[in-house]
Scaffold this motif. Structure first.
Motif, short mmCIF file in Angstrom:
data_model
loop_
_atom_site.label_atom_id
_atom_site.label_comp_id
_atom_site.label_asym_id
_atom_site.label_seq_id
_atom_site.Cartn_x
_atom_site.Cartn_y
_atom_site.Cartn_z
N ALA A 3 19.03 27.66 55.02
CA ALA A 3 19.10 27.65 56.48
C ALA A 3 18.00 28.52 57.07
CB ALA A 3 20.48 28.15 56.93
N ALA A 4 17.78 29.70 56.49
CA ALA A 4 16.76 30.59 57.00
C ALA A 4 15.37 29.98 56.86
CB ALA A 4 16.82 31.94 56.28
N LEU A 5 15.09 29.37 55.72
CA LEU A 5 13.78 28.76 55.52
C LEU A 5 13.56 27.58 56.46
CD1 LEU A 5 13.52 28.91 51.64
CD2 LEU A 5 12.02 30.05 53.27
N LEU A 6 14.62 26.80 56.70
CA LEU A 6 14.48 25.67 57.60
C LEU A 6 14.26 26.09 59.04
CD1 LEU A 6 17.27 23.38 56.15
CD2 LEU A 6 14.86 22.76 56.33
N LEU A 7 14.81 27.22 59.42
CA LEU A 7 14.83 27.58 60.85
C LEU A 7 13.87 28.67 61.21
CD1 LEU A 7 18.68 27.43 61.36
CD2 LEU A 7 16.99 25.76 62.11
N LEU A 8 13.33 29.43 60.25
CA LEU A 8 12.35 30.46 60.58
C LEU A 8 11.01 29.80 60.87
CD1 LEU A 8 13.22 33.32 58.09
CD2 LEU A 8 13.29 33.44 60.58
N PRO A 9 10.11 30.51 61.59
CA PRO A 9 8.83 29.91 61.98
C PRO A 9 8.03 29.44 60.77
CG PRO A 9 9.20 32.00 63.09
CD PRO A 9 10.30 31.85 62.10
N GLY A 10 7.53 28.19 60.86
CA GLY A 10 6.72 27.64 59.80
C GLY A 10 7.46 27.37 58.52
N ARG A 11 8.80 27.46 58.55
CA ARG A 11 9.64 27.32 57.35
C ARG A 11 9.13 28.22 56.24
NH1 ARG A 11 9.29 21.62 58.80
NH2 ARG A 11 11.07 21.17 60.12
N THR A 12 8.67 29.43 56.63
CA THR A 12 8.16 30.42 55.68
C THR A 12 8.85 31.74 55.95
OG1 THR A 12 6.02 29.31 55.61
CG2 THR A 12 6.09 31.59 54.86
N ALA A 13 9.22 32.44 54.91
CA ALA A 13 9.86 33.74 55.09
C ALA A 13 9.52 34.63 53.91
CB ALA A 13 11.38 33.59 55.20
N SER A 14 9.33 35.93 54.21
CA SER A 14 9.14 36.90 53.14
C SER A 14 10.49 37.20 52.49
CB SER A 14 8.54 38.18 53.71
OG SER A 14 9.49 38.82 54.55
N SER A 15 10.44 37.82 51.32
CA SER A 15 11.68 38.19 50.65
C SER A 15 12.49 39.13 51.53
CB SER A 15 11.37 38.85 49.30
OG SER A 15 10.74 37.93 48.45
N ALA A 16 11.79 40.06 52.22
CA ALA A 16 12.51 41.01 53.07
C ALA A 16 13.24 40.29 54.20
CB ALA A 16 11.53 42.04 53.63
N GLU A 17 12.60 39.27 54.78
CA GLU A 17 13.23 38.53 55.87
C GLU A 17 14.45 37.76 55.36
OE1 GLU A 17 9.51 37.53 58.86
OE2 GLU A 17 9.77 36.33 57.07
N LEU A 18 14.33 37.18 54.18
CA LEU A 18 15.46 36.42 53.63
C LEU A 18 16.61 37.35 53.26
CD1 LEU A 18 13.53 33.85 51.44
CD2 LEU A 18 14.82 33.37 53.52
N ILE A 19 16.29 38.52 52.73
CA ILE A 19 17.35 39.49 52.40
C ILE A 19 18.05 39.94 53.67
CG2 ILE A 19 17.72 41.84 51.56
CD1 ILE A 19 15.51 41.24 49.46
N ASP A 20 17.27 40.18 54.73
CA ASP A 20 17.89 40.57 56.00
C ASP A 20 18.75 39.44 56.55
OD1 ASP A 20 17.92 42.39 58.50
OD2 ASP A 20 17.26 40.46 59.29
N ALA A 63 3.09 34.69 48.30
CA ALA A 63 2.98 36.13 48.03
C ALA A 63 4.11 36.85 48.76
CB ALA A 63 1.63 36.66 48.49
N GLY A 64 5.13 37.24 48.01
CA GLY A 64 6.21 38.00 48.61
C GLY A 64 7.23 37.19 49.35
N GLY A 65 7.27 35.86 49.15
CA GLY A 65 8.25 35.08 49.88
C GLY A 65 8.26 33.63 49.44
N TYR A 66 8.76 32.75 50.33
CA TYR A 66 8.92 31.34 50.02
C TYR A 66 8.56 30.49 51.23
CZ TYR A 66 11.64 33.21 46.12
OH TYR A 66 12.04 33.90 45.03
N ARG A 67 8.13 29.25 50.98
CA ARG A 67 7.88 28.29 52.05
C ARG A 67 8.53 26.97 51.68
NH1 ARG A 67 3.83 24.49 52.89
NH2 ARG A 67 2.63 25.33 51.15
N LEU A 68 9.21 26.34 52.65
CA LEU A 68 9.82 25.04 52.46
C LEU A 68 8.85 24.00 53.00
CD1 LEU A 68 12.49 23.90 51.36
CD2 LEU A 68 13.33 23.86 53.70
N ALA A 69 8.33 23.15 52.15
CA ALA A 69 7.29 22.19 52.51
C ALA A 69 7.90 20.92 53.05
CB ALA A 69 6.40 21.89 51.30
N LEU A 70 8.00 20.80 54.38
CA LEU A 70 8.50 19.61 55.05
C LEU A 70 7.47 19.18 56.08
CD1 LEU A 70 12.21 20.65 55.73
CD2 LEU A 70 11.33 19.28 53.85
N PRO A 71 7.39 17.88 56.41
CA PRO A 71 6.42 17.44 57.41
C PRO A 71 6.85 17.82 58.81
CG PRO A 71 7.82 15.61 56.77
CD PRO A 71 8.20 16.77 55.89
#
Length: 995
Positions: A3-20, A63-71
């Motif tokens: 949910a966080a990856l889908l809804l955060l800007p650019g479907r990208t989040a650092s590990s710290a953002e996902l942990i928060d 680097a330090g996070g994840y990105r969900l690759a969707l069009p």
């Protein structure tokens, strides 16, 4: 996580953002490991091929996070918006999206693998997975366009489809603070879309069918005035004027009873029209959705059936002035989410307009973040968005009167009706905004006086302000000081702009590069853009270019982007006193500096120095990490070096500032030494006459001061050494400071090397070479003593012995007995460490003789106790224990608590050697307590380590483990490598015993 990856800007989040997002302020200790497990599980679902070892193309590690690759939406297929012309062969605007009867379940983001067209997502075509939240916002935006083009039916249908995406609570069952914030955001979005759809229904003459829905909504949201206004319009349109007036009476009674306020302008206006028996015009939200229509089209589409177009009312403009947001926005995820939620829920939280202020140094990304938040909050402000760049950091800030004129024009006020004067325009501005929901973004404000006339009076509006200085005099709902990126955010931006493969290929060089940028977002963006523009460059080569602080700012420039101009505009606004203070603090290059030391650098009384330093903090040219502590951002410090523009003047200022700081630190260090090691009159040996008075209330206060200034002393002496090894007249002047720099490090030596030990080890050898170049034999001897002492603390006995014996020869030649005594003591410790106990006892004996000749009582006692330890290791524990009893009585008699604590410690060692662990533990515990009281935390740590060993012998392993961990923490803080190794070995033994 998904949910966080889908809804955060650019479907990208650092590990710290996902942990928060997942756990908030109390993440589990293994949060990062759990996150990696979650990512692995999602890859098995979303991209089964990656489970076989292939890199996932859906859930990509950055680097330090994840990105969900969707069009992105709008690329065709199921994501096409209704009403678009794609797929129509006749040029008509028939819907090309999903069938009207098949709305998808709205859960914020889709987890069940179902597309909007009802087909299933099987994991092999991840790029076609849509996100309902984005689809809803896209259809809402398309509805705005349809209304502006005179297609209200199409706009209404788009809004209906957007609302129909909800079939329950968004993200139902998804835990965590991020999901809760999203649920609130989606609830506000849905209600806003409902209001707009109902307003169009009423406008199109369908008010009667909307009454039941409006009744239910006003019961659910009893303080939302717009729902009552729409209900009154719908009732009046149905010929039920009495019911409409009753609805107003009920709403007014509720607002007064709950909030103590009268209804707003829109509700009062509807009430007046019902009383007058006139035909009601559409609500502001309805009109705003078609503000771009030509007058004829706009008026005709707003007129109920049977009404003449001659009775039309003019359309109210709906400004949309926000500049485009950065497409590669990275980081600030949790903060952006929180501030976006603040803006989106203002009607429920504030009785006055919400004012959110972002402040921070130049280049930290205030404007980028503000626009990102503003664009995400647009659905909450259906009446439009206003934007102004106030040029507050420029030479000519825009006056409020001019901004108000532009805003009033944008809001449809004819030029001839705009009054002169700031006060009159501000009053009209508030009047025009009353009853409307607009977002106002004021970028780069100079001060509160520039912003205050631009604030609306309507509670439904919100203001987002950016500035370098904190706008303390401005009434605001929230103030955020924006700091630089953390490592993961900086690396994320580097990868986003330069390409993720660059930091992945050179991870260490990437970290060095962002560190050289001070993790300042503007600087990171510049180096990333340079890498993107030069594919042949390596990350390491660019990091090497930025390693030289003298040319770093010249490298941080590409095209129109540059760091130095962002700093220059702030510097040009400083007063002469502020500018001087800014340069002088930059010249001493302190990582962090206390107020008394800063006052010495500025040659000002402390009160005056504090006033000018705090004023620099206020305008973001200086940072204050704690009360009475100050520091430059690394790039601002680089800028300060060249700010004066004249290299000769800058060099002279730097020399004078460093000289003043050196004298201050030497006076303080000598006083701290005497407090920590009473009985050794070191001041007359290390400090020249007239260096200044300094005193501490207690050894603990002395130690706290020394630790607070250790980093400053390390940086200062290293700089003096570097400059002194140069050529020319300037280097000769720095060589005059070398003796005092060496003496400063000697005076700081009782307090441990600290985390700057490696830096100091290099500096002392440079100082020795500088003293040799100046022909200063005494300075050479003292510097090599320091070099040996530093090597000894690190457990490098061969190196320590070599430096120590050379230092002893030089000190003897220079007739420097005070330092010679300390060298002999260190040589004794080295011999003891090698197991040469008789040699060690002899060296300690020589040190004792010198101490007695000098009258250094503490030095004498220290060497005697060291000699006792060597005798102890030689198997003479009983003799040592008897000698310690006599020394303890002597220390008590002369009131020497430090020697008494050391004697208890040595007697504990003797008792342990005599297999009397219970008595030994008692002595070690008493010694640790006494040393803690004296502030000698490193010695207290050694006593705790020995206490842990005695307790382990007694079988009290849990208590032993506690004391061992306490000792290790102190050794790590002080940088004592050999002691750290010993404690870790004990902890390993304790772990084996537990298993």
């Amino acid at each position: 996580m998904l949910a966080a990856l889908l809804l955060l800007p650019g479907r990208t989040a650092s590990s710290a953002e996902l942990i928060d997002a997942l756990w908030g302020e109390e993440p589990p200790s293994r949060a990062r490991s759990i996150l990696r497990t979650y990512a692995w599980r999602w890859r098995r679902v979303l991209d089964p091929e990656s489970a076989d070892g292939a890199a996932s193309e859906v859930l990509v590690s950055l680097a330090g996070g994840y990105r969900l690759a969707l069009p992105a939406f709008g690329s065709g297929g199921a994501g096409s918006a209704p009403g678009s012309s794609r797929g129509a062969t006749d040029g008509s605007a028939e819907p090309a999206g999903p069938p009207l009867g098949a709305p998808a379940a709205f859960d914020g983001s889709r987890f069940d693998g179902t597309r909007f067209d009802g087909t299933r997502f099987d994991g092999s075509e991840a790029e076609s997975l849509p996100v309902d939240a984005e689809q809803a916002e896209r259809w809402a935006s398309d509805a705005d366009k349809a209304g502006a083009e005179g297609r209200p039916e199409q706009a209404r249908e788009l809004l209906r489809r957007a609302v129909d995406l909800w079939t329950g609570v968004p993200l139902a069952g998804v835990p965590g603070p991020f999901a809760e914030r999203q649920r609130r955001r989606f609830a506000e979005l849905r209600l806003s879309l409902l209001e707009r759809r109902i307003a169009l229904d009423v406008e199109l003459g369908r008010g009667a069918s909307c009454v039941p829905e409006l009744r239910a909504l006003s019961d659910e949201f009893p303080l939302r005035e717009r729902l009552y206004a729409l209900l009154m319009r719908a009732l009046s349109q149905s010929g039920r004027q009495a019911d409409a007036l009753a609805a107003f009476t009920a709403a007014r009674r509720l607002l007064i009873g709950e909030l103590g306020v009268e209804p707003g302008a829109e509700l009062r206006a509807v009430h007046a029209e019902v009383l007058a028996g006139g035909s009601l015009s559409p609500s502001p939200s309805s009109r705003s959705s078609r503000s771009a229509l030509p007058p004829a089209a706009a008026s005709s589409s707003m007129i109920p059936a049977g009404q003449s177009t001659q009775d039309k009312t003019p359309a109210v403009p709906r400004p949309a002035q926000l500049p485009p947001a950065e497409p590669d926005f990275v980081g600030r995820g949790a903060l952006a989410e929180r501030l976006g939620a603040e803006l989106s829920s203002i009607e429920h939280k504030y009785a006055a307009p919400a004012v959110l202020a972002l402040a921070g140094m130049g280049g930290v990304g205030k404007s980028t973040l503000a626009l990102h938040i503003a664009h995400r909050a647009r659905p909450a402000f259906p009446d439009g968005q206003l934007y102004a760049d106030l040029h507050g950091t420029g030479a000519s800030p825009v006056p409020p009167q001019a901004v108000l004129e532009d805003f009033l024009h944008a809001l449809g006020v004819p030029a001839q009706e705009i009054p002169e004067g700031t006060a009159a325009r501000s009053s009209l501005f508030r009047t025009v905004l009353d009853g409307r929901r607009l977002l106002i973004v004021l970028d780069d404000a100079a001060n509160a006086a520039q912003v205050r006339p631009l604030l609306p009076g309507a509670a439904g509006c919100a203001v987002l302000v950016t500035s370098r200085a904190r706008l303390v005099a401005l009434p605001k709902s929230a103030q955020v000081w924006l700091d630089v990126f953390d490592d993961e955010e900086a690396l994320g931006l580097l990868g986003r702009v330069a390409g993720p493969e660059r930091p992945h290929a050179e991870p260490e060089a990437a970290r060095l590069l962002v560190d050289a940028c001070g993790r300042l977002p503007l600087a990171v963006r510049i180096v990333a853009a340079r890498l993107a523009a030069r594919p042949a460059w390596t990350v390491a080569s660019l990091a090497g270019r930025l390693a030289d602080e003298r040319s770093r700012l010249r490298e941080l420039r590409i095209g129109e982007l540059a760091v130095a101009p962002a700093f220059e505009v702030g510097y040009q606004q400083l007063t002469a006193l502020q500018a001087t203070a800014f340069r002088l603090l930059g010249a001493v290059e302190a990582v962090e500096i206390g107020l008394p030391a800063a006052a010495a650098v500025l040659a000002l009384p402390e009160a005056d120095a504090e006033a000018v330093l705090e004023s620099l903090v206020d305008v973001a040219m200086l940072e204050s990490p704690a009360e009475h502590r100050y520091r430059h951002h690394s790039l601002l410090r680089d800028f300060a070096h060249g700010a004066v523009g004249d290299p000769d003047r800058a060099a002279a200022e730097g020399l004078a500032a460093r000289s003043r700081l050196l004298r201050f630190l030497l006076a303080g260090a000598c006083a701290a030494f005497e407090s920590a090691v009473p009985g050794d009159p070191i001041r007359e040996t290390l400090a020249p006459q007239g260096i200044g008075e300094f005193a501490f209330d207690s050894p603990a206060a002395a130690r706290a001061w020394a630790r607070g200034e250790a980093a400053t002393a390390a940086e200062l002496t290293a700089r003096i050494a570097t400059e002194a090894l140069g050529e020319g007249a300037q280097a000769a002047r720095y060589r005059e400071l070398v003796p005092a720099a060496i003496n400063l490090l000697i005076a700081m030596s009782p307090f441990g090397p600290g985390p700057w030990g490696r830096r100091t080890a290099i500096a002392v050898q440079d100082l020795a070479r500088a003293a040799e170049r100046a022909g200063d034999v005494r300075g050479q001897g003292r510097a090599w003593f320091l070099a040996g002492n530093t090597a000894l603390a690190a457990g490098r006995f061969d190196e320590a012995s070599q430096h120590g014996r050379w230092a002893l020869e030089l000190c003897t030649l220079a007739e420097d007995p005070v330092i010679a005594r300390q060298v002999l003591n260190d040589l004794g410790v080295i011999a003891h460490g090698r197991g040469a106990y008789d040699e060690a006892a002899g060296l300690f004996g020589e040190a004792v003789a010198l101490a007695r000749a000098l009258g250094h009582h503490s030095g004498e006692a220290g060497s005697l106790l060291n000699m006792a330890v060597s005798r102890l290791r030689a198997g003479r524990a009983a003799e040592v224990l008897a000698d310690c009893e006599g020394m303890l009585a002597s220390a008590r008699e002369r009131g020497d608590p430090a020697t008494a604590a050391q004697t208890r410690y040595v007697s504990g060692l003797a008792l342990a050697a005599l297999a009397r662990p219970a008595e030994a533990a008692e002595r070690f515990e008493t010694a640790a307590t006494d040393w803690n009281t004296l502030g000698a935390l490193d010695r207290a740590a050694r006593a705790r380590f020995q206490l842990a060993k005695a307790l382990h012998t007694l079988g009290a392993d849990e208590s032993a483990r506690d004391h061992a961990h306490a000792a290790l923490a102190e050794f790590e803080a002080d940088g004592h490598a050999a002691d750290q190794r010993a404690v870790r070995a004990l902890l390993a033994d304790l772990d084996v015993a537990r298993d």
